[in-house]
Motif scaffolding. Structure first.
Motif, PDB file in Angstrom:
ATOM      1  N   HIS A  34       4.711   7.805   8.585  1.00 54.36           N
ATOM      2  CA  HIS A  34       4.377   8.818   9.588  1.00 54.36           C
ATOM      3  C   HIS A  34       4.283  10.163   8.894  1.00 54.36           C
ATOM      4  O   HIS A  34       4.905  10.394   7.854  1.00 54.36           O
ATOM      5  CB  HIS A  34       5.405   8.862  10.722  1.00 54.36           C
ATOM      6  CG  HIS A  34       6.785   9.276  10.278  1.00 54.36           C
ATOM      7  ND1 HIS A  34       7.156  10.589  10.078  1.00 54.36           N
ATOM      8  CD2 HIS A  34       7.884   8.533   9.997  1.00 54.36           C
ATOM      9  CE1 HIS A  34       8.412  10.649   9.710  1.00 54.36           C
ATOM     10  NE2 HIS A  34       8.876   9.414   9.642  1.00 54.36           N
ATOM     11  N   TYR A  63       0.174  14.116  15.117  1.00 55.65           N
ATOM     12  CA  TYR A  63       1.137  13.163  14.555  1.00 55.65           C
ATOM     13  C   TYR A  63       0.432  11.845  14.298  1.00 55.65           C
ATOM     14  O   TYR A  63      -0.219  11.287  15.189  1.00 55.65           O
ATOM     15  CB  TYR A  63       2.301  12.945  15.516  1.00 55.65           C
ATOM     16  CG  TYR A  63       3.465  12.183  14.918  1.00 55.65           C
ATOM     17  CD1 TYR A  63       4.331  12.807  14.026  1.00 55.65           C
ATOM     18  CD2 TYR A  63       3.698  10.852  15.250  1.00 55.65           C
ATOM     19  CE1 TYR A  63       5.411  12.125  13.481  1.00 55.65           C
ATOM     20  CE2 TYR A  63       4.778  10.159  14.711  1.00 55.65           C
ATOM     21  CZ  TYR A  63       5.631  10.800  13.837  1.00 55.65           C
ATOM     22  OH  TYR A  63       6.699  10.116  13.295  1.00 55.65           O
ATOM     23  N   SER A 104       1.038   7.915  12.729  1.00 60.18           N
ATOM     24  CA  SER A 104       2.050   6.929  12.375  1.00 60.18           C
ATOM     25  C   SER A 104       1.407   5.552  12.301  1.00 60.18           C
ATOM     26  O   SER A 104       0.500   5.241  13.073  1.00 60.18           O
ATOM     27  CB  SER A 104       3.169   6.931  13.430  1.00 60.18           C
ATOM     28  OG  SER A 104       4.182   5.996  13.121  1.00 60.18           O
ATOM     29  N   GLU A 154       5.529   7.398  17.986  1.00 56.83           N
ATOM     30  CA  GLU A 154       6.433   6.331  17.557  1.00 56.83           C
ATOM     31  C   GLU A 154       6.504   5.213  18.598  1.00 56.83           C
ATOM     32  O   GLU A 154       6.529   4.025  18.252  1.00 56.83           O
ATOM     33  CB  GLU A 154       7.827   6.912  17.313  1.00 56.83           C
ATOM     34  CG  GLU A 154       7.908   7.849  16.111  1.00 56.83           C
ATOM     35  CD  GLU A 154       7.575   7.142  14.811  1.00 56.83           C
ATOM     36  OE1 GLU A 154       7.984   5.971  14.627  1.00 56.83           O
ATOM     37  OE2 GLU A 154       6.885   7.740  13.968  1.00 56.83           O
TER      38      GLU A 154
END
Length: 269
Positions: free
Chosen positions: A5, A44, A46, A77
């Motif tokens: 990540h 973000y 990941s 996540e």
């Protein structure tokens, strides 16, 4: 197994990884203003590669909500964990769509608790702090694209099963060599479709695309690109960029008057 990540405080130049039959390219950069201020980016990225299966997510926090970077990291996540085990049965992935809608609703309670516990930096004061505290009451929001690639069941020719889900205006482009096939995607790419830590899904969606990728055949796509609005200059390109060309696009995005956080992810095989 490989789990990755992005740090929301660190840029990542164009990077390539070989994971089973897949080749990944990705890059991450905060906007110029965010870098100069030393603040967290709101994008973000990941992914998890485990037992020959790649699960991934890209989230783009909504700047007008409360600290959009919190929602993007939290949901990012959760989406990777969801995609790892999701039931994608059915020709259109309808089962996964319903399951994802339910998960996005269920995680609002712990997400809201996380938002309520979050301590604003002491350096933030005055009217700006008051505005942020007012925003805290309506939660943190993010758009997203998530997906999974794995060996398709009952395929003897090395076919791969691809499933994508999204809410928001993050770009998804499909390619068959140098020919774009993004018209195969159906669904809304409105920025008003998003996830909220307080309300769950907002607007329409999630939208789902499911297909089998075969190593041979004139109709088979062999490249997927996903990128956030900080890399909007790439919208005008009619072919995939090389590594140096992609890095140049990142540099130009930083210098642009409307510089924004950017994340780029490409899967090819």
């Amino acid at each position: 197994m490989e789990k990755f990540h992005t740090s929301q405080h660190t840029e990542i130049p164009v990077t390539s990884r070989e994971l089973g039959p897949l080749r990944l390219r990705y890059a991450y950069a905060r906007s110029r203003e965010t870098q100069l201020d030393g603040e967290a980016g709101q994008d973000y990225l990941s992914y998890l590669f485990k037992d020959g299966q790649l699960s991934f997510s890209i989230c783009d926090g909504v700047s007008m909500s409360f600290c959009g970077q919190l929602a993007s990291k939290y949901l990012g996540e959760e989406l990777v964990s969801f995609m790892e085990k999701a039931d994608c049965s059915g020709t259109e992935g309808a089962g996964m769509q319903r399951e994802l809608q339910q998960v996005m609703k269920e995680i609002t309670a712990p997400a809201t608790e996380m938002i309520n516990r979050y301590e604003l930096p002491a350096s933030i004061g005055g009217l700006f702090r008051e505005v942020l505290e007012e925003k805290r009451r309506i939660g943190s929001e993010t758009t997203f694209v998530c997906g999974r690639v794995r060996t398709a069941s009952n395929q003897e020719d090395g076919g791969l099963e691809l499933v994508l889900a999204w809410m928001g205006d993050t770009k998804i482009r499909l390619w068959q060599d140098a020919v774009e096939r993004s018209d195969r995607l159906s669904g809304d790419f409105s920025k008003w479709n998003r996830w909220s830590t307080l309300k769950g899904s907002m607007g329409e969606g999630p939208f789902v695309y499911k297909t089998t990728l075969r190593p041979r055949g004139a109709a088979s796509i062999n490249r997927i690109q996903i990128y956030t609005d900080g890399l909007h200059a790439y919208d005008e390109w009619t072919r995939p960029p090389g590594d140096e060309e992609l890095m140049q696009l990142v540099r130009e995005a930083y210098a642009s008057p409307d510089s924004d956080d950017l994340t780029f992810l490409e899967l090819s095989w």
